[in-house]
Motif scaffolding. Structure first.
Motif, PDB file in Angstrom:
ATOM      1  N   SER A  80       0.826  -1.213   0.000  1.00  0.00           N
ATOM      2  CA  SER A  80       0.000   0.000   0.000  1.00  0.00           C
ATOM      3  C   SER A  80       0.858   1.259   0.000  1.00  0.00           C
ATOM      4  O   SER A  80       0.482   2.279  -0.601  1.00  0.00           O
ATOM      5  N   LEU A  81       2.016   1.202   0.660  1.00  0.00           N
ATOM      6  CA  LEU A  81       2.927   2.360   0.672  1.00  0.00           C
ATOM      7  C   LEU A  81       3.588   2.542  -0.695  1.00  0.00           C
ATOM      8  O   LEU A  81       3.710   3.665  -1.196  1.00  0.00           O
ATOM      9  N   LEU A  82       3.994   1.442  -1.313  1.00  0.00           N
ATOM     10  CA  LEU A  82       4.617   1.520  -2.644  1.00  0.00           C
ATOM     11  C   LEU A  82       3.607   1.970  -3.696  1.00  0.00           C
ATOM     12  O   LEU A  82       3.957   2.695  -4.634  1.00  0.00           O
ATOM     13  N   GLY A  83       2.355   1.535  -3.538  1.00  0.00           N
ATOM     14  CA  GLY A  83       1.329   1.889  -4.514  1.00  0.00           C
ATOM     15  C   GLY A  83       1.055   3.377  -4.601  1.00  0.00           C
ATOM     16  O   GLY A  83       0.536   3.873  -5.615  1.00  0.00           O
ATOM     17  N   LEU A  84       1.412   4.110  -3.555  1.00  0.00           N
ATOM     18  CA  LEU A  84       1.203   5.558  -3.561  1.00  0.00           C
ATOM     19  C   LEU A  84       1.967   6.242  -4.689  1.00  0.00           C
ATOM     20  O   LEU A  84       1.518   7.260  -5.229  1.00  0.00           O
ATOM     21  N   TYR A  85       3.125   5.689  -5.050  1.00  0.00           N
ATOM     22  CA  TYR A  85       3.947   6.320  -6.082  1.00  0.00           C
ATOM     23  C   TYR A  85       3.313   6.194  -7.466  1.00  0.00           C
ATOM     24  O   TYR A  85       3.703   6.900  -8.400  1.00  0.00           O
ATOM     25  N   ILE A  86       2.333   5.318  -7.596  1.00  0.00           N
ATOM     26  CA  ILE A  86       1.628   5.138  -8.869  1.00  0.00           C
ATOM     27  C   ILE A  86       0.206   5.688  -8.797  1.00  0.00           C
ATOM     28  O   ILE A  86      -0.234   6.431  -9.677  1.00  0.00           O
ATOM     29  N   ASN A  91      -2.582  10.235  -4.368  1.00  0.00           N
ATOM     30  CA  ASN A  91      -3.086  11.584  -4.624  1.00  0.00           C
ATOM     31  C   ASN A  91      -2.212  12.585  -3.869  1.00  0.00           C
ATOM     32  O   ASN A  91      -1.989  12.437  -2.672  1.00  0.00           O
ATOM     33  N   GLU A  92      -1.705  13.585  -4.551  1.00  0.00           N
ATOM     34  CA  GLU A  92      -0.798  14.548  -3.927  1.00  0.00           C
ATOM     35  C   GLU A  92      -1.575  15.622  -3.178  1.00  0.00           C
ATOM     36  O   GLU A  92      -2.477  16.260  -3.728  1.00  0.00           O
ATOM     37  N   VAL A  93      -1.225  15.808  -1.900  1.00  0.00           N
ATOM     38  CA  VAL A  93      -1.839  16.831  -1.057  1.00  0.00           C
ATOM     39  C   VAL A  93      -0.726  17.601  -0.355  1.00  0.00           C
ATOM     40  O   VAL A  93       0.119  17.007   0.310  1.00  0.00           O
ATOM     41  N   LYS A 106       2.765  12.933  -1.636  1.00  0.00           N
ATOM     42  CA  LYS A 106       1.944  11.896  -2.269  1.00  0.00           C
ATOM     43  C   LYS A 106       1.737  10.779  -1.249  1.00  0.00           C
ATOM     44  O   LYS A 106       2.298   9.696  -1.361  1.00  0.00           O
ATOM     45  N   SER A 107       0.891  11.053  -0.258  1.00  0.00           N
ATOM     46  CA  SER A 107       0.746  10.156   0.881  1.00  0.00           C
ATOM     47  C   SER A 107      -0.661   9.603   1.039  1.00  0.00           C
ATOM     48  O   SER A 107      -0.927   8.884   1.991  1.00  0.00           O
ATOM     49  N   TRP A 108      -1.570   9.914   0.109  1.00  0.00           N
ATOM     50  CA  TRP A 108      -2.966   9.545   0.273  1.00  0.00           C
ATOM     51  C   TRP A 108      -3.516   8.830  -0.973  1.00  0.00           C
ATOM     52  O   TRP A 108      -3.119   9.136  -2.107  1.00  0.00           O
ATOM     53  N   TYR A 109      -4.434   7.919  -0.718  1.00  0.00           N
ATOM     54  CA  TYR A 109      -5.270   7.362  -1.770  1.00  0.00           C
ATOM     55  C   TYR A 109      -6.608   8.097  -1.725  1.00  0.00           C
ATOM     56  O   TYR A 109      -7.202   8.263  -0.653  1.00  0.00           O
ATOM     57  N   LEU A 110      -7.072   8.549  -2.881  1.00  0.00           N
ATOM     58  CA  LEU A 110      -8.363   9.200  -2.958  1.00  0.00           C
ATOM     59  C   LEU A 110      -9.417   8.152  -3.287  1.00  0.00           C
ATOM     60  O   LEU A 110      -9.429   7.578  -4.381  1.00  0.00           O
ATOM     61  N   GLY A 112     -13.307   7.930  -3.477  1.00  0.00           N
ATOM     62  CA  GLY A 112     -14.546   8.690  -3.438  1.00  0.00           C
ATOM     63  C   GLY A 112     -14.300  10.041  -2.788  1.00  0.00           C
ATOM     64  O   GLY A 112     -13.343  10.742  -3.134  1.00  0.00           O
ATOM     65  N   PRO A 113     -15.110  10.412  -1.802  1.00  0.00           N
ATOM     66  CA  PRO A 113     -14.915  11.697  -1.127  1.00  0.00           C
ATOM     67  C   PRO A 113     -13.866  11.657  -0.017  1.00  0.00           C
ATOM     68  O   PRO A 113     -13.549  12.676   0.575  1.00  0.00           O
ATOM     69  N   ALA A 114     -13.345  10.472   0.265  1.00  0.00           N
ATOM     70  CA  ALA A 114     -12.417  10.318   1.396  1.00  0.00           C
ATOM     71  C   ALA A 114     -10.988  10.103   0.914  1.00  0.00           C
ATOM     72  O   ALA A 114     -10.749   9.581  -0.174  1.00  0.00           O
ATOM     73  N   SER A 115     -10.052  10.525   1.750  1.00  0.00           N
ATOM     74  CA  SER A 115      -8.628  10.289   1.504  1.00  0.00           C
ATOM     75  C   SER A 115      -8.095   9.350   2.585  1.00  0.00           C
ATOM     76  O   SER A 115      -8.336   9.586   3.776  1.00  0.00           O
ATOM     77  N   ILE A 116      -7.396   8.309   2.173  1.00  0.00           N
ATOM     78  CA  ILE A 116      -6.846   7.328   3.101  1.00  0.00           C
ATOM     79  C   ILE A 116      -5.323   7.408   3.065  1.00  0.00           C
ATOM     80  O   ILE A 116      -4.711   7.379   2.000  1.00  0.00           O
ATOM     81  N   GLN A 117      -4.716   7.518   4.246  1.00  0.00           N
ATOM     82  CA  GLN A 117      -3.262   7.607   4.363  1.00  0.00           C
ATOM     83  C   GLN A 117      -2.721   6.280   4.896  1.00  0.00           C
ATOM     84  O   GLN A 117      -2.813   6.002   6.091  1.00  0.00           O
ATOM     85  N   PRO A 118      -2.132   5.439   4.040  1.00  0.00           N
ATOM     86  CA  PRO A 118      -1.702   4.102   4.466  1.00  0.00           C
ATOM     87  C   PRO A 118      -0.602   4.097   5.514  1.00  0.00           C
ATOM     88  O   PRO A 118      -0.471   3.121   6.260  1.00  0.00           O
TER      89      PRO A 118
END
Length: 418
Positions: free
Chosen positions: A87-93, A96-98, A102-106, A108-114
């Motif tokens: 899940s941490l490696l997948g962030l680089y692909i 979502n950058e905030v 680049k620490s979050w998956y977007l 729907g309306p929520a952002s998840i930080q693995p």
């Protein structure tokens, strides 16, 4: 004190402290984010409304965590750890950058930080490894493997960039020390930090001189022992070499915003309107609270939005302004009580896996608590470490909830109360 749930005995004291912290945290998030014209506490356009939703959902998460068999966490700890790394490696692909990270998956309306969930996964992995080797961590080979388990998630997190989340993995030195890691590692960590800060503060030349003086005095006292010159000479050389590398690390590894924050804390720069604005306003807010505070939702610094993003990393400044010194001490006491309680329960465990995991939970919460309070009061640079159960954010709340309640579940299974 225990309570019966799902046929098991869970530690009611720890659960009560958890709910107390979450409730007080939400009360302060409400004050820090409330805007005139809001529709009420269920206004999900406001931070406090969203946080309330995350809190309600965390109740379902708690039931799920407690319902799983305790052996599940031990049996599948390796798989959980691997999933967290993926899940941490997948962030680089897919991340979502905030705010430049680049620490979050977007979703729907929520952002998840693995990275918030990776802490629990790593705690499970290190507990599993410590229990598998069946011995204290006294062999260098075992120590290397343990450090490798801790280093991987930190290495994946740093380039996001999120050095604050990566720094948390230093907390695992304490559960490893409990399991037999030599005290010299703690000393090395302390001296490395002291050398790093000292070099930035007074320069390489002065640090090198101080190291040589200390090494010389130490050698003089132990000069009759065989190999003393080589021993203290090697230590002095290593310390001075590290001091010479500090400036390179500081200039080439740290980002400019991190360098600025260190320079402000060290007194080398003053920038109360720029990079140091948040910390300066936080100190003003806390100081203006006096002994008893200005009252809930009555903080002028808070209501005037003088502390940017006050409901996240700087939430403790709301406590200081609106509830004063007494309220701040009360919150600090609750955190200390929780940490001590976890350590007491960890020592009672009949399973090494549960004990190591418990120490990991206590260390992670303490590290977050200690660094965040230091950051908000200007003692430490701003590194983006939230206050557990207090700071706004669904990933943070869920991550800490999972971390804590896995231990509560392990405690119920591994310690038999009469």
């Amino acid at each position: 004190m225990k309570t019966e749930t799902l046929g098991l005995k869970f530690d009611w004291i720890t659960i009560l402290i958890f709910f107390a912290l979450v409730t007080i945290g939400w009360v302060n998030i409400y004050s820090a984010s409330y805007q005139d014209g809001a529709k009420g506490i269920f206004d999900f356009s406001q931070a406090y409304g969203k946080q309330l939703l995350w809190i309600c959902l965390s109740l379902i998460l708690i039931v799920f965590v407690l319902a799983l068999d305790s052996k599940f966490y031990e049996r599948y700890s390796g798989l959980i750890y691997i999933i967290s790394l993926v899940s941490l490696l997948g962030l680089y692909i897919f991340g979502n950058e905030v705010n430049g990270a680049k620490s979050w998956y977007l979703i729907g309306p929520a952002s998840i930080q693995p990275s918030e969930f990776a802490k629990a996964a790593t705690a499970l992995a290190i507990a599993s490894y410590a229990s598998e080797i069946q011995t204290d961590l006294t062999h260098f080979k075992d120590q290397l493997k343990a450090f490798f388990i801790l280093a991987l998630p930190a290495i994946f997190i740093i380039p996001q960039p999120d050095p604050g989340s990566a720094l948390i993995y230093a907390a695992f030195i304490f559960p490893l020390y409990r399991e037999g890691l030599h005290f010299v590692y703690l000393l090395l960590g302390f001296f490395a930090a002291a050398l790093f800060v000292g070099t930035l503060a007074i320069g390489v030349a002065w640090v090198a001189l101080i190291v040589l003086i200390i090494a010389g005095i130490s050698y003089y006292r132990k000069r009759k022992k065989r190999g003393a010159l080589f021993k203290f000479g090697t230590i002095a050389f290593a310390c001075i070499a590290f001091a010479f590398s500090v400036n390179y690390i500081f200039e080439n590894v740290f980002e400019q915003r991190h360098r600025d924050r260190f320079n402000i804390v060290l007194g080398k720069e003053t920038d109360n309107k720029g990079i140091g604005y948040n910390t300066n306003q936080s100190e003003i807010a806390i100081g203006s609270g006096g002994w008893t505070g200005k009252g809930w939702t009555e903080g002028t610094q808070t209501k005037g939005n003088f502390v940017p993003e006050q409901h996240t990393d700087y939430i403790f400044s709301t406590v200081g302004e609106e509830f004063g010194f007494l309220g701040s001490v009360g919150v600090v006491f609750l955190f200390i009580f929780l940490i001590v309680r976890i350590l007491v329960l960890a020592e009672r465990q009949k399973s090494q896996f549960a004990r190591v995991y418990g120490y990991s939970v206590a260390a992670i919460i303490f590290f977050h608590f200690f660094v965040n309070i230091g950051m908000v009061t200007g003692l430490f640079p701003t590194v983006g470490i939230p206050l557990p159960f207090f700071s706004y954010g669904g990933s943070g709340l869920w991550g800490f909830t999972i971390l804590l309640f896995i231990f509560i579940r392990l405690d119920a299974a591994n310690y038999y109360y009469t």
